[in-house]
Design a protein around this motif. Structure first.
Motif, PDB file in Angstrom:
ATOM      1  N   MET A   1       0.727  -1.020  -0.084  1.00 22.78           N
ATOM      2  CA  MET A   1      -0.073  -0.157   0.083  1.00 22.78           C
ATOM      3  C   MET A   1       0.805   1.168   0.054  1.00 22.78           C
ATOM      4  N   ALA A   2       0.558   2.348  -0.620  1.00 22.59           N
ATOM      5  CA  ALA A   2       1.121   3.497  -0.815  1.00 22.59           C
ATOM      6  C   ALA A   2       1.053   4.362   0.610  1.00 22.59           C
ATOM      7  N   ARG A   3      -0.062   4.006   1.149  1.00 21.77           N
ATOM      8  CA  ARG A   3      -0.346   4.691   2.299  1.00 21.77           C
ATOM      9  C   ARG A   3      -0.339   4.022   3.533  1.00 21.77           C
ATOM     10  N   SER A   4       0.331   4.643   4.704  1.00 23.47           N
ATOM     11  CA  SER A   4       0.510   3.918   5.921  1.00 23.47           C
ATOM     12  C   SER A   4       0.171   4.755   7.043  1.00 23.47           C
ATOM     13  N   LYS A   5       0.279   4.303   8.270  1.00 26.23           N
ATOM     14  CA  LYS A   5       0.033   4.850   9.483  1.00 26.23           C
ATOM     15  C   LYS A   5       1.186   4.684  10.381  1.00 26.23           C
TER      16      LYS A   5
ATOM     17  N   LEU B   1     -15.157  15.460   0.562  1.00 26.34           N
ATOM     18  CA  LEU B   1     -14.486  15.648   1.975  1.00 26.34           C
ATOM     19  C   LEU B   1     -15.498  15.247   2.984  1.00 26.34           C
ATOM     20  N   THR B   2     -15.420  13.799   3.356  1.00 25.65           N
ATOM     21  CA  THR B   2     -16.109  13.369   4.433  1.00 25.65           C
ATOM     22  C   THR B   2     -15.331  12.199   5.434  1.00 25.65           C
ATOM     23  N   TRP B   3     -15.830  12.039   6.625  1.00 27.14           N
ATOM     24  CA  TRP B   3     -15.198  11.449   7.576  1.00 27.14           C
ATOM     25  C   TRP B   3     -16.047  10.277   7.744  1.00 27.14           C
ATOM     26  N   SER B   4     -16.738   9.731   6.971  1.00 26.26           N
ATOM     27  CA  SER B   4     -17.830   8.631   6.857  1.00 26.26           C
ATOM     28  C   SER B   4     -16.902   7.355   6.814  1.00 26.26           C
ATOM     29  N   GLU B   5     -17.600   6.147   7.209  1.00 32.67           N
ATOM     30  CA  GLU B   5     -16.838   4.900   6.617  1.00 32.67           C
ATOM     31  C   GLU B   5     -16.672   4.812   5.259  1.00 32.67           C
ATOM     32  N   GLN B   6     -17.200   5.497   4.424  1.00 29.14           N
ATOM     33  CA  GLN B   6     -17.007   5.105   2.901  1.00 29.14           C
ATOM     34  C   GLN B   6     -15.669   6.000   2.389  1.00 29.14           C
ATOM     35  N   SER B   7     -15.235   6.893   3.240  1.00 27.12           N
ATOM     36  CA  SER B   7     -14.012   7.694   2.970  1.00 27.12           C
ATOM     37  C   SER B   7     -12.651   6.997   3.101  1.00 27.12           C
ATOM     38  N   ALA B   8     -12.037   6.854   2.257  1.00 24.30           N
ATOM     39  CA  ALA B   8     -10.476   6.232   2.241  1.00 24.30           C
ATOM     40  C   ALA B   8      -9.294   7.120   1.895  1.00 24.30           C
ATOM     41  N   THR B   9      -9.841   8.656   2.028  1.00 20.98           N
ATOM     42  CA  THR B   9      -8.643   9.565   1.862  1.00 20.98           C
ATOM     43  C   THR B   9      -7.897   9.727   3.361  1.00 20.98           C
ATOM     44  N   PRO B  10      -6.824  10.223   3.272  1.00 18.57           N
ATOM     45  CA  PRO B  10      -6.160  10.413   4.521  1.00 18.57           C
ATOM     46  C   PRO B  10      -6.559  10.988   5.577  1.00 18.57           C
TER      47      PRO B  10
ATOM     48  N   HIS C   1      -0.025   6.942  -7.283  1.00 16.71           N
ATOM     49  CA  HIS C   1      -0.549   5.519  -7.400  1.00 16.71           C
ATOM     50  C   HIS C   1      -1.398   4.807  -6.128  1.00 16.71           C
ATOM     51  N   ASP C   2      -2.010   5.779  -5.553  1.00 16.95           N
ATOM     52  CA  ASP C   2      -2.852   5.198  -4.483  1.00 16.95           C
ATOM     53  C   ASP C   2      -4.271   5.106  -5.074  1.00 16.95           C
ATOM     54  N   PRO C   3      -4.592   3.834  -5.101  1.00 14.70           N
ATOM     55  CA  PRO C   3      -6.147   3.561  -5.598  1.00 14.70           C
ATOM     56  C   PRO C   3      -7.241   4.340  -5.341  1.00 14.70           C
ATOM     57  N   ALA C   4      -7.337   4.722  -3.830  1.00 16.56           N
ATOM     58  CA  ALA C   4      -8.243   5.490  -3.389  1.00 16.56           C
ATOM     59  C   ALA C   4      -8.306   6.906  -4.057  1.00 16.56           C
ATOM     60  N   LEU C   5      -7.117   7.417  -4.677  1.00 17.69           N
ATOM     61  CA  LEU C   5      -7.087   8.881  -5.019  1.00 17.69           C
ATOM     62  C   LEU C   5      -7.144   8.684  -6.669  1.00 17.69           C
ATOM     63  N   ALA C   6      -7.576   7.584  -7.364  1.00 16.75           N
ATOM     64  CA  ALA C   6      -6.947   7.501  -8.843  1.00 16.75           C
ATOM     65  C   ALA C   6      -7.820   8.585  -9.557  1.00 16.75           C
ATOM     66  N   LYS C   7      -9.263   8.761  -9.318  1.00 19.51           N
ATOM     67  CA  LYS C   7      -9.726   9.950  -9.984  1.00 19.51           C
ATOM     68  C   LYS C   7      -9.150  11.354  -9.835  1.00 19.51           C
ATOM     69  N   LEU C   8      -8.343  11.424  -9.154  1.00 21.45           N
ATOM     70  CA  LEU C   8      -7.570  12.765  -8.889  1.00 21.45           C
ATOM     71  C   LEU C   8      -6.085  12.743  -9.253  1.00 21.45           C
ATOM     72  N   PHE C   9      -5.787  11.744  -9.962  1.00 21.31           N
ATOM     73  CA  PHE C   9      -4.191  11.644 -10.497  1.00 21.31           C
ATOM     74  C   PHE C   9      -3.951  12.719 -11.259  1.00 21.31           C
ATOM     75  N   GLU C  10      -4.621  13.056 -12.447  1.00 25.95           N
ATOM     76  CA  GLU C  10      -4.285  14.264 -13.056  1.00 25.95           C
ATOM     77  C   GLU C  10      -4.304  15.691 -12.259  1.00 25.95           C
ATOM     78  N   GLU C  11      -5.191  15.805 -11.355  1.00 23.76           N
ATOM     79  CA  GLU C  11      -5.315  17.005 -10.791  1.00 23.76           C
ATOM     80  C   GLU C  11      -4.153  17.189 -10.006  1.00 23.76           C
ATOM     81  N   GLN C  12      -3.961  15.947  -9.078  1.00 26.95           N
ATOM     82  CA  GLN C  12      -2.689  16.176  -8.092  1.00 26.95           C
ATOM     83  C   GLN C  12      -1.314  16.259  -9.102  1.00 26.95           C
TER      84      GLN C  12
END
Length: 631
Positions: free
Chosen positions: A1-5, A96-105, A123-134
């Motif tokens: 995973m590209a994301r960690s805690k 921008l939500t903190w619900s269970e459906q959110s996978a953003t950091p 390369h984070d699948p949770a942010l795939a739709k924002l690749f170009e913008e990022q």
């Protein structure tokens, strides 16, 4: 995973320390230092949030930073509060939500309460739709930190880096400390705001009227003191006005306190637009407002009073009823009427009382009012001393029957022979006793003296009924009947020899309460008389319910009955009414033979007045009155 805690032991993943790691750590420390400066200087919460974002980007060199607060709505929204760096509308693209459906950091950090890191956002699948913008904005890595505010997670701090694999272990720890500082700063600023709100509320409670929002008496006196200080020397005249609202107490008694408050609110609303710039308006008592008018002499003050009075020519509407609530205005002038706040207020209040009897409804204070007030204050103190030291004297005014000409009783009257002032008029010191709250003490003295006199007559074998007057305040005393019962036990006199007289107006002040008290007194076996009958506007149904034995026709009607046909009609009708109700009728104010003869013709029962006898000291009544009758 590209994301960690961060794990419990703080490890993010095995890595070796590189020069880039040291550079990033230094960047984080520089950011922390800049954040601490922002924390120390921020005057309010929003400034703190923005300064923190600015410090992260400008001093820390990060690509973008933003802070959000959580909403407890259905969507569990994160509301952006501040941001800095290359943002260009990016936050608007995020869900921008903190619900269970959110996978953003950011959502994960809020929901889990732990920092979250995305080392490679492209390369984070949770942010795939924002690749170009990022990519277009140069975003490579992101970290998000929960903001724990007052013990609860309230939002997030999110930081974006332009470098892949940013936010190593040590950098993350430093930035987590920064997030804690942000949360602490928010808590501190909110605590400061709450404290300021409490202080403001306490200040408002201490200095402002809770009903109208106007300055209260305390603040008005403070302002008056400041105006005195700024006006002298050189002395610049100004006016203090006390505005008394008529009908307030009547509305309070009849319609209730809420309607009385509504009346005051409407008065305040009508007054405020009329107050010129520089004037100061306040509410200083239940039904009194006060106004300061700078640079105002007597002539200008009179003109202003007339102008304010005209604002109340039109009635007010309270509870759907039109109320003719007018003002009475009393004025005092600086410096002529005083140079102290209390003196100016007291004299304006005295003038407002005088205005109640004025045809123009306003009065400017004059020295005679002050002298009269000073005299009254002195008299009140001396009257208290006279009651405490038994310096008053009991007088009796005899009553005789028309048909037999024989004595049938007397009215007990109190007299005060002042050692310096001479004989003080009863109307004056009895009224003062009522105003000063001393009428109960005066009544107690009269009762003691009356019981003693009745006992003396009974012991001498010459019993004669004696009537004692009770005031409206006496009728409100819940201990009155018990006290009189105690006097009967003490002296052992026959209750038939004691009568109580109560004015019709006193009975009508509180008809229900008066009736209850009269029933208690009647149960003791005493006689009851309604005094000053014809002046109190009591209804026939109420009169019929009273446990009264006698009515006394007011002397204003009796004294005028020979010359005035209407008075004669009233006296005749009252006699007939009393007899029809089974009551004895006493005429007071029988001053001459013509009145006596007319009353006798009308069938009146008992006479009292100067034609019969003036009030005489109780000692003379004991020894000489019967001899006078015999002669």
């Amino acid at each position: 995973m590209a994301r960690s805690k961060v794990t419990e032991n703080g490890a993010i993943g095995a890595s070796c320390v590189t020069p880039d790691d040291y550079a990033r750590l230094y960047r984080a420390l520089r950011t922390l230092s800049a954040g601490n400066r922002a924390l120390a200087r921020a005057p309010d919460e929003q400034t703190l949030l923005q300064d923190m974002c600015n410090a992260i980007v400008e001093q820390g060199g990060y690509r973008m930073a933003w802070i959000g607060y959580i909403e407890h709505d259905e969507h569990q929204t994160i509301r952006p509060m501040a941001h800095a760096g290359v943002e260009e509308g990016f936050l608007q693209l995020l869900d921008l939500t903190w619900s269970e459906q959110s996978a953003t950091p950011s959502g994960l950090a809020i929901r889990t309460g732990t920092p979250q890191v995305g080392h490679d956002v492209l390369h984070d699948p949770a942010l795939a739709k924002l690749f170009e913008e990022q990519k277009r904005r140069g975003y490579a890595a992101v970290s998000a930190y929960p903001l724990v505010i007052d013990g609860e997670i309230g939002g997030n701090l999110s930081i974006v880096s332009s470098e892949y694999n940013a936010f190593g272990e040590e950098e993350l720890r430093v930035l987590s400390e920064l997030a804690e500082d942000v949360a602490y700063g928010i808590s501190a600023l909110r605590s400061r705001v709450r404290h300021q709100e409490v202080e403001a509320a306490m200040h408002r409670m201490a200095y402002y009227d809770q009903l109208t929002g106007l300055p209260n008496r305390t603040l008005f006196l403070d302002q008056l003191g400041r105006m005195i200080a700024s006006s002298s020397p050189p002395f610049r005249p100004f006016t203090v006005g006390i505005l008394n609202v008529t009908q307030f107490r009547e509305i309070n008694d009849v319609l209730g306190y809420q309607q009385a408050n509504e009346l005051l609110l409407q008065v305040a609303a009508r007054l405020q637009p009329q107050i010129d710039q520089g004037y100061f308006l306040g509410r200083v008592s239940d039904n009194e407002f006060a106004i300061l008018q700078p640079n105002t002499d007597a002539e200008r003050a009179s003109q202003e009073a007339v102008r304010l009075l005209r604002q109340f020519d039109e009635p007010l509407t309270v509870a759907g009823v039109q109320v003719d609530a007018r003002l009475r205005i009393g004025l005092s002038l600086f410096p002529g009427h005083g140079q102290e706040p209390d003196a100016l207020m007291r004299r304006a209040t005295m003038a407002s009382r005088q205005a109640l009897r004025s045809a123009v409804n306003y009065t400017i204070f004059n020295g005679s009012l002050d002298k009269e007030c000073t005299r009254h204050v002195s008299l009140i103190a001396e009257l208290h001393h006279a009651i405490e030291h038994d310096e008053l004297r009991l007088y009796c005014q005899p009553k005789i029957q028309f048909d037999t000409g024989k004595l049938c009783g007397a009215e007990a009257l109190v007299r005060w022979q002042h050692p310096e002032r001479g004989l003080v008029e009863p109307d004056l010191f009895i009224k003062l006793a009522e105003q000063a709250g001393m009428i109960t003490s005066l009544t107690h003295w009269i009762l003691e003296a009356a019981f003693r006199h009745i006992y003396t007559l009974e012991q001498a074998g010459r019993p004669s009924p004696l009537a004692v007057n009770l005031s409206a305040r006496d009728l409100l005393d819940p201990r009155l009947a018990e006290r009189i019962r105690g006097l009967f036990l003490t002296w052992g006199i026959d209750p038939a020899h004691l009568q109580f007289e109560l004015t019709e107006s006193a009975l009508m002040d509180d008809p229900g309460g008066a009736l209850a008290t009269l029933n208690q007194l009647k149960a003791l076996g005493v006689q009851l008389a309604v005094d000053d009958f014809g002046t109190g506007y009591s209804s026939l149904s109420y009169l019929q319910r009273l446990p009264a034995d006698t009515i006394k026709i007011d002397q204003s009607f009796v004294g005028a009955m020979i010359a005035d046909q209407e008075s004669d009609t009233i006296v005749r009708s009252t006699i007939d009414l009393g007899h029809n109700l089974g009551l004895h009728v006493v005429a007071e104010g029988v001053e001459n033979r013509d009145i006596w003869n007319r009353l006798a013709t009308l069938g009146c029962d008992i006479a009292q007045g100067y034609f019969v006898s003036r009030p005489i000291p109780v000692e003379q009544f004991d020894s000489s009155w019967h001899a006078t009758l015999a002669a």
